[in-house]
Design a protein around this motif. Structure first.
Motif, PDB file in Angstrom:
ATOM      1  N   ASP A  81       0.852  -1.185   0.000  1.00  0.00           N
ATOM      2  CA  ASP A  81       0.000   0.000   0.000  1.00  0.00           C
ATOM      3  C   ASP A  81       0.884   1.230   0.000  1.00  0.00           C
TER       4      ASP A  81
ATOM      5  N   SER B  36      -1.630   2.134   6.243  1.00  0.00           N
ATOM      6  CA  SER B  36      -0.902   1.482   5.156  1.00  0.00           C
ATOM      7  C   SER B  36      -0.599   0.024   5.495  1.00  0.00           C
TER       8      SER B  36
ATOM      9  N   GLU C  46      -3.913  -1.872   5.048  1.00  0.00           N
ATOM     10  CA  GLU C  46      -4.261  -2.013   3.628  1.00  0.00           C
ATOM     11  C   GLU C  46      -3.380  -3.057   2.935  1.00  0.00           C
TER      12      GLU C  46
ATOM     13  N   LYS D  96      -4.774  -6.649   1.305  1.00  0.00           N
ATOM     14  CA  LYS D  96      -4.526  -7.099  -0.070  1.00  0.00           C
ATOM     15  C   LYS D  96      -3.896  -8.486  -0.091  1.00  0.00           C
TER      16      LYS D  96
ATOM     17  N   SER E  22      -0.611  -0.675  -5.927  1.00  0.00           N
ATOM     18  CA  SER E  22      -1.291   0.329  -5.112  1.00  0.00           C
ATOM     19  C   SER E  22      -0.974   1.699  -5.677  1.00  0.00           C
TER      20      SER E  22
END
Length: 186
Positions: free
Chosen positions: A5, A51, A54, A58, A173
């Motif tokens: 991210d 971050s 995220e 993912k 990202s």
């Protein structure tokens, strides 16, 4: 499995008010809120933890082929920080991911993976990336000329090599002027 991210700190400042009522409580655990509030740079700490969450989301989505966006269920722990680099662990469901975060003056970039061997990841962070970044990634030899980026039904990207007819995982990202992309060394 891995994910990444990137946060453009200038864009984040314009697009999101993390100090608004209820924001921290909605996204972060009590211990994460304590990390933010005790930090000399709480605005940076908010986005470092964001971050990390995220990047793990993912990686977890690719691993389990599911999408469940529940940031309050993703729990971050910072292990150590040296200057602009931070490492941590993140727990989501029954999985533990290891993260590495780079903090620049105007960006934050985190990579996450199940194992703690980040050396096997090929990572790229691009400022002011072109709209057709796929061509750019081929031009700089980040991916072979015969490769295209495809997405599955969940929107999870992969690199598809048309010549070899093979697929390799990739994490992409982008936020503001930054593009972050990682793949396993092949």
């Amino acid at each position: 499995m891995f994910g990444n991210d990137v946060v453009d700190l200038n864009a984040a400042e314009l697009q999101s008010n993390w100090e608004r009522r209820g924001f921290l409580e909605k996204i972060y655990s009590r211990s994460e809120q304590d990390l933010i509030r005790s930090s000399p740079h709480p605005g940076i700490q908010v986005w470092v933890l964001w971050s990390m969450k995220e990047a793990v989301y993912k990686a977890w989505s690719r691993l389990y082929l599911q999408k469940e966006y529940a940031p309050s269920k993703i729990h971050c722990e910072l292990l150590r920080g040296e200057g602009s680099k931070v490492s941590g662990t993140v727990h989501y469901h029954n999985s533990t991911f290891y993260t590495r975060t780079q903090v620049g003056k105007d960006f934050i970039h985190t990579t996450a993976q199940l194992g703690n061997n980040h050396n096997k990841l090929k990572s790229l962070l691009v400022r002011d990336y072109p709209a057709d970044y796929e061509v750019y990634l081929r031009d700089i030899h980040f991916m072979p000329e015969t490769t295209v980026i495809i997405k599955d039904e969940l929107g999870i990207p992969s690199l598809y090599d048309r010549a070899k007819r093979s697929t390799h995982p990739v994490s992409i990202s982008h936020h503001g002027i930054f593009l972050g992309i990682i793949q396993r060394e092949i």
